[in-house]
Scaffold this motif. Structure first.
Motif, PDB file in Angstrom:
ATOM      1  N   LEU A 176      -4.023 -13.935 -19.001  1.00  0.00           N
ATOM      2  CA  LEU A 176      -4.152 -13.272 -17.680  1.00  0.00           C
ATOM      3  C   LEU A 176      -3.138 -13.255 -16.710  1.00  0.00           C
ATOM      4  N   GLU A 177      -2.153 -14.359 -16.819  1.00  0.00           N
ATOM      5  CA  GLU A 177      -0.868 -14.269 -16.225  1.00  0.00           C
ATOM      6  C   GLU A 177      -0.033 -13.189 -16.609  1.00  0.00           C
ATOM      7  N   ALA A 178      -0.014 -12.652 -17.829  1.00  0.00           N
ATOM      8  CA  ALA A 178       0.560 -11.583 -18.373  1.00  0.00           C
ATOM      9  C   ALA A 178       0.062 -10.447 -18.035  1.00  0.00           C
ATOM     10  N   ASP A 179      -1.011 -10.214 -17.685  1.00  0.00           N
ATOM     11  CA  ASP A 179      -1.615  -9.013 -16.882  1.00  0.00           C
ATOM     12  C   ASP A 179      -1.049  -8.867 -15.648  1.00  0.00           C
ATOM     13  N   ALA A 180      -1.121  -9.934 -14.904  1.00  0.00           N
ATOM     14  CA  ALA A 180      -0.603  -9.954 -13.645  1.00  0.00           C
ATOM     15  C   ALA A 180       0.767  -9.552 -13.728  1.00  0.00           C
ATOM     16  N   ALA A 181       1.596  -9.983 -14.531  1.00  0.00           N
ATOM     17  CA  ALA A 181       2.887  -9.764 -14.759  1.00  0.00           C
ATOM     18  C   ALA A 181       3.100  -8.113 -14.880  1.00  0.00           C
ATOM     19  N   LEU A 182       2.207  -7.657 -15.868  1.00  0.00           N
ATOM     20  CA  LEU A 182       2.461  -6.152 -15.928  1.00  0.00           C
ATOM     21  C   LEU A 182       2.374  -5.469 -14.523  1.00  0.00           C
ATOM     22  N   ILE A 183       1.260  -5.711 -13.677  1.00  0.00           N
ATOM     23  CA  ILE A 183       1.248  -5.146 -12.382  1.00  0.00           C
ATOM     24  C   ILE A 183       2.386  -5.335 -11.631  1.00  0.00           C
ATOM     25  N   TYR A 184       2.986  -6.631 -11.547  1.00  0.00           N
ATOM     26  CA  TYR A 184       4.032  -6.889 -10.899  1.00  0.00           C
ATOM     27  C   TYR A 184       5.403  -5.838 -11.254  1.00  0.00           C
ATOM     28  N   ALA A 241       1.503  -0.547   1.240  1.00  0.00           N
ATOM     29  CA  ALA A 241       0.191  -0.797   0.836  1.00  0.00           C
ATOM     30  C   ALA A 241      -0.653   0.149  -0.017  1.00  0.00           C
ATOM     31  N   ALA A 242      -0.317   1.362   0.014  1.00  0.00           N
ATOM     32  CA  ALA A 242      -0.994   2.362  -0.485  1.00  0.00           C
ATOM     33  C   ALA A 242      -0.394   2.595  -1.886  1.00  0.00           C
ATOM     34  N   CYS A 243       0.466   1.866  -2.305  1.00  0.00           N
ATOM     35  CA  CYS A 243       1.167   1.626  -3.380  1.00  0.00           C
ATOM     36  C   CYS A 243       0.936   0.446  -4.389  1.00  0.00           C
ATOM     37  N   ASP A 244       0.243  -0.567  -3.606  1.00  0.00           N
ATOM     38  CA  ASP A 244      -0.055  -2.082  -4.100  1.00  0.00           C
ATOM     39  C   ASP A 244      -0.964  -1.867  -4.966  1.00  0.00           C
ATOM     40  N   PHE A 245      -0.918  -1.804  -6.767  1.00  0.00           N
ATOM     41  CA  PHE A 245      -2.095  -1.794  -7.457  1.00  0.00           C
ATOM     42  C   PHE A 245      -2.649  -3.156  -8.028  1.00  0.00           C
ATOM     43  N   PHE A 246      -1.876  -4.025  -7.203  1.00  0.00           N
ATOM     44  CA  PHE A 246      -2.521  -5.504  -7.789  1.00  0.00           C
ATOM     45  C   PHE A 246      -3.922  -5.791  -7.761  1.00  0.00           C
ATOM     46  N   ILE A 247      -4.471  -6.233  -8.970  1.00  0.00           N
ATOM     47  CA  ILE A 247      -5.979  -6.500  -8.885  1.00  0.00           C
ATOM     48  C   ILE A 247      -5.854  -8.191  -9.380  1.00  0.00           C
ATOM     49  N   HIS A 248      -6.557  -8.995  -8.943  1.00  0.00           N
ATOM     50  CA  HIS A 248      -6.556 -10.224  -9.430  1.00  0.00           C
ATOM     51  C   HIS A 248      -6.881 -10.515 -10.518  1.00  0.00           C
ATOM     52  N   PRO A 249      -6.464 -11.442 -11.540  1.00  0.00           N
ATOM     53  CA  PRO A 249      -6.855 -11.409 -13.053  1.00  0.00           C
ATOM     54  C   PRO A 249      -8.428 -11.725 -12.985  1.00  0.00           C
ATOM     55  N   LYS A 250      -8.642 -12.415 -12.273  1.00  0.00           N
ATOM     56  CA  LYS A 250     -10.241 -13.005 -12.335  1.00  0.00           C
ATOM     57  C   LYS A 250     -11.152 -11.814 -12.094  1.00  0.00           C
ATOM     58  N   LYS A 251     -10.646 -10.937 -10.961  1.00  0.00           N
ATOM     59  CA  LYS A 251     -11.382  -9.902 -10.769  1.00  0.00           C
ATOM     60  C   LYS A 251     -11.193  -9.016 -12.090  1.00  0.00           C
ATOM     61  N   TRP A 252     -10.369  -8.608 -12.446  1.00  0.00           N
ATOM     62  CA  TRP A 252      -9.785  -7.773 -13.489  1.00  0.00           C
ATOM     63  C   TRP A 252     -10.853  -8.120 -14.816  1.00  0.00           C
TER      64      TRP A 252
END
Length: 230
Positions: free
Chosen positions: A34-42, A129-140
């Motif tokens: 899940l942390e790797a998923d967040a790192a991808l979005i980062y 803000a319109a370019c922020d594609f972050f989705i929390h790993p738990k929500k994903w």
């Protein structure tokens, strides 16, 4: 939502082609995954910032790190990017001799040669803000199984990668709007989920697997998305 896809299509293409990630499907992901998923979005956010918000200026700042320790640093700012509702300056830190991401809210003082750039970032706030594609790993995690299933079904039906990407993003956005926290649903989070779905290798599922693939997502939203494929 349509406008968001068209406005962001080129930066997304840049991000996807610059980050080569592929993972095997797993029904259950570990915290590390899940942390790797967040790192991808980062990394996607940094790529988009590099493309949309280049700065290229030196600055002297007082910065308080995540441990609460203040230091004065001379940095060479490369670009700005947004991640998880915060603005960052990607810079070369001359104190550390390496590239660092400085959170704007943790900068306590800026030298006289740089404040106008900080003011300009305030003007950029809406665009960032319109370019922020972050989705929390738990929500994903709530949409992961269904999103991968939909992407696989879309590609099997002859859809292009772009069409499959949009189908998954629209599905996640539909799910978010039906959820308990629907007032915080954004097209950008849905795009973030579609980016993650595109980073997996997909097994060969059939439509009969739909009940096991829905997970915590809305089955009605998934059925509607599958029907839209034709």
């Amino acid at each position: 939502m349509e406008s968001s896809f068209h406005e962001q299509r080129h930066p997304i293409t840049v991000a996807l082609t610059s980050i080569q990630r592929s993972r095997k499907y797993s029904a259950y992901r570990s915290q590390r995954e899940l942390e790797a998923d967040a790192a991808l979005i980062y990394e996607v956010q940094r790529t988009i910032g590099r493309f949309l918000f280049p700065i290229g200026r030196p600055a002297l700042i007082d910065y308080r790190d995540f441990g609460g320790i203040p230091t004065r640093r001379r940095i060479s700012v490369k670009f700005a990017f947004s991640y998880n509702k915060a603005v960052y300056l990607e810079s070369h830190c001359h104190l550390r001799g390496a590239d660092r991401s400085f959170k704007l809210n943790n900068i306590e003082w800026v030298g006289a040669d740089f404040p106008h750039i900080v003011d300009k970032l305030d003007d950029y706030h809406t665009s960032l803000a319109a370019c922020d594609f972050f989705i929390h790993p738990k929500k994903w995690g709530q949409y992961r199984k269904a999103a991968l299933f939909l992407r696989q079904q879309a590609l099997q039906s002859g859809a292009s990668d772009k069409q499959a990407f949009e189908a998954v993003a629209r599905f996640i956005f539909d799910c978010q709007q039906r959820g308990r926290w629907n007032e915080w649903a954004t097209p950008q989070q849905a795009i973030g989920g579609a980016l993650l779905a595109g980073s997996f290798d997909l097994p060969n599922w059939s439509r009969s697997d739909i009940d096991t693939m829905t997970g915590k997502a809305s089955k009605m939203a998934l059925m509607n998305a599958l029907d839209a494929l034709g």
